[in-house]
Design a protein around this motif. Structure first.
Motif, PDB file in Angstrom:
ATOM      1  N   PRO A  97       6.869  42.288  -5.436  1.00  0.00           N
ATOM      2  CA  PRO A  97       7.964  42.448  -4.478  1.00  0.00           C
ATOM      3  C   PRO A  97       8.618  41.109  -4.184  1.00  0.00           C
ATOM      4  O   PRO A  97       7.970  40.053  -4.224  1.00  0.00           O
ATOM      5  CB  PRO A  97       7.263  43.018  -3.236  1.00  0.00           C
ATOM      6  N   ASP A 424       5.456  46.699  -8.453  1.00  0.00           N
ATOM      7  CA  ASP A 424       5.697  46.434  -7.041  1.00  0.00           C
ATOM      8  C   ASP A 424       7.144  46.111  -6.718  1.00  0.00           C
ATOM      9  O   ASP A 424       7.546  46.177  -5.556  1.00  0.00           O
ATOM     10  CB  ASP A 424       4.803  45.293  -6.576  1.00  0.00           C
ATOM     11  N   TYR A 427       9.084  48.542  -4.616  1.00  0.00           N
ATOM     12  CA  TYR A 427       8.956  48.537  -3.163  1.00  0.00           C
ATOM     13  C   TYR A 427      10.224  48.012  -2.508  1.00  0.00           C
ATOM     14  O   TYR A 427      10.618  48.467  -1.425  1.00  0.00           O
ATOM     15  CB  TYR A 427       7.747  47.697  -2.755  1.00  0.00           C
ATOM     16  N   PRO A 431      11.337  50.752   0.435  1.00  0.00           N
ATOM     17  CA  PRO A 431      10.317  50.269   1.363  1.00  0.00           C
ATOM     18  C   PRO A 431       9.830  51.327   2.339  1.00  0.00           C
ATOM     19  O   PRO A 431       8.750  51.176   2.922  1.00  0.00           O
ATOM     20  CB  PRO A 431      11.032  49.122   2.095  1.00  0.00           C
ATOM     21  N   LEU A 434       7.221  53.577  -0.334  1.00  0.00           N
ATOM     22  CA  LEU A 434       6.193  52.967  -1.169  1.00  0.00           C
ATOM     23  C   LEU A 434       5.441  51.882  -0.413  1.00  0.00           C
ATOM     24  O   LEU A 434       5.888  51.407   0.624  1.00  0.00           O
ATOM     25  CB  LEU A 434       6.827  52.348  -2.422  1.00  0.00           C
ATOM     26  N   ARG A 435       4.292  51.492  -0.961  1.00  0.00           N
ATOM     27  CA  ARG A 435       3.608  50.304  -0.485  1.00  0.00           C
ATOM     28  C   ARG A 435       3.303  49.428  -1.691  1.00  0.00           C
ATOM     29  O   ARG A 435       2.973  49.937  -2.765  1.00  0.00           O
ATOM     30  CB  ARG A 435       2.330  50.628   0.282  1.00  0.00           C
ATOM     31  N   PRO A 436       3.438  48.119  -1.582  1.00  0.00           N
ATOM     32  CA  PRO A 436       3.112  47.236  -2.704  1.00  0.00           C
ATOM     33  C   PRO A 436       1.605  47.188  -2.926  1.00  0.00           C
ATOM     34  O   PRO A 436       0.815  47.211  -1.981  1.00  0.00           O
ATOM     35  CB  PRO A 436       3.661  45.887  -2.268  1.00  0.00           C
TER      36      PRO A 436
END
Length: 485
Positions: A97, A424, A427, A431, A434-436
């Motif tokens: 990210p 990632d 993300y 945001p 999702l989560r990184p």
């Protein structure tokens, strides 16, 4: 993730299949003594002598290397190596990210080089030579070594932002390899189907042995612990190493490793249904509902539909064609790596590929590099529930079951991370959905340290929930990921 960064990636042109002789050179290098490699220090670096920073730099030799360049750097993380030219941002573009913090304050020695090989797809440093590696030796060493293979078909710097920066800041020495072949035409390497991927495993083993030796040269003692880690294809390499060479490692962290099984599932079983089904689903109309049902049946999780357009455009098609070419080059005759985005019904179209109906030699080729689940050292696996390149139900869920069935369940912890996806960088686009996984990888890594160093077993295998907004580490997903119950 499987290929180099997708925008602008082109398929290799159709040409007669070429396979080299890289395996013979791997074995020759493995039994070689110490090749006296040239030691060139870039103008941005200075050689150290005596005690202190970069001590004994001129004495360092990577066993088996055909060439090496040793540099004394004020900064080994990407906070400095971007400017000094000791990394390649294209190698790691799109894997992390944008908001990921970059540690700094890690002076030390970097060794770049290559092991003897006869393929030339990696052009880093202008070498046009495969089997390139990078080794980083921080001045302030904690006694450990981390070894990583590159994800996808990327080169040796692909882990720099996601892994190298962080472990260097913790005091580890770090070593990484391009796996012996790279790029979308990696399948040209070797003499027979499966050879290119078999070389990946050999090159990680080779790097680990050489890196352990150069660590001992630098610090006057061998590493007290050697840990393997990597994402996607790099995660597959962790699994394979702990199954086949557990004597070299104290443990590993597998970040969404690719699963290869001769009987399936593998990416050649679940990518063709996506290539057939997604265009029908995206078009809407009478067939859309049935196409959606078939996508879910192939393993693509409900709730991941918002990720399908990106993966259809950049990953599914290219990944299917280049890996199918590696194991089954005769499917499309003289054409190399198929026809991009062909419609079902087109002759030799990868959308119509049915792995289970292919000749025995195809499954035999996969069997040569397949995983068994017979790990010999502690392994922590993490995988996102919204991974739509390697769907979790067709990959890590299966591998965790394989480990248990082999009676090795006590050596494994498996964390299914809710809201995680394969790369990632997505993300940044989603945001709120999702989560990184990078922070979860770091939590898994520290849990492994405690497990092998202090005897504290990690939290039981579980699904790690995605925190709601304002709840726990949901406020800071870029920095925290609790794997505990």
């Amino acid at each position: 993730m499987f290929a180099t960064p997708p925008p602008g990636t082109a398929s290799p042109p159709s040409r007669r299949r070429r396979r080299g002789r890289s395996h013979r050179t791997v074995r020759a290098a493995a039994v070689a003594a110490l090749l006296l490699a040239s030691t060139a220090v870039p103008a941005t670096a200075s050689q150290g002598s005596g005690g202190g920073h970069c001590a004994r730099i001129t004495a360092l030799r990577m066993p088996g290397a055909g060439h090496q360049e040793v540099s004394c750097l004020a900064e080994l993380t990407t906070a400095g190596t971007i400017a000094s030219g000791h990394t390649d941002q294209a190698d790691w573009a799109g894997l992390t990210p944008s908001g990921l913090a970059t540690p700094s304050g890690v002076p030390g020695i970097q060794i770049d080089g290559w092991f003897p090989d006869d393929s030339a797809g990696n052009t880093n440093h202008g070498w046009a030579h495969d089997s390139q590696f990078v080794v980083r030796l921080p001045d302030r060493w904690n006694g450990g070594l981390v070894v990583a293979g590159s994800p996808g078909v990327r080169e040796q710097y692909a882990n720099d932002r996601a892994i190298s920066d962080w472990v260097l800041a913790r005091g580890y020495a770090f070593a990484a390899t391009d796996k012996g072949n790279a790029g979308a035409a990696f399948h040209r390497d070797g003499e027979r189907p499966g050879d290119a991927i078999a070389e990946w495993n050999e090159r990680v083993t080779q790097l680990t042995r050489a890196a352990r030796a150069v660590v001992a040269q630098r610090y006057h003692r061998p590493p007290s612990r050697t840990l393997a880690t990597g994402m996607s294809n790099g995660g597959y390499l962790v699994r394979w190493q702990l199954e086949n060479h557990p004597e070299l490692y104290d443990g590993g962290v597998d970040w969404e490793g690719n699963l290869w099984r001769a009987q399936g599932p593998n990416l050649l079983t679940f990518l063709p249904p996506a290539l057939r089904g997604y265009p029908v689903y995206a078009a809407g109309g009478a067939g859309a509902e049935e196409a959606h049902r078939r996508m879910l049946a192939a393993g693509y999780p409900a709730g991941s539909e918002f990720l399908w357009p990106f993966h259809h455009r950049y990953y599914w098609d290219l990944t299917q064609r280049i890996y199918r070419e590696e194991f089954d080059p005769h499917f499309d005759g003289a054409t190399e790596a198929g026809t991009p985005f062909c419609a079902p019904g087109t002759p030799a179209c990868d959308a119509d590929y049915v792995y289970g109906e292919r000749p025995r030699e195809v499954t035999d080729a996969v069997e040569r590099i397949a995983l068994t689940g017979r790990i010999g050292k502690p392994l922590i696996t993490l995988h996102g529930t919204l991974d739509v390149l390697l769907p979790i139900g067709q990959d890590s869920d299966v591998y965790a079951r394989m480990v248990r069935e082999e009676g090795r369940g006590k050596l494994m912890r498996y964390y299914r991370v809710e809201g995680g996806t394969h790369v990632d960088s997505l993300y940044d686009a989603f945001p709120d959905r999702l989560r990184p996984l990078t922070p979860c990888h770091r939590s898994a890594f520290t849990a492994l340290e405690d497990w092998i160093g202090e005897g504290r077993a990690p939290a039981p295998s579980r699904t790690v929930p995605l925190p709601r907004a304002g709840e726990g580490d949901g406020r800071d997903l870029l920095h925290r990921c609790s794997l505990g119950g």
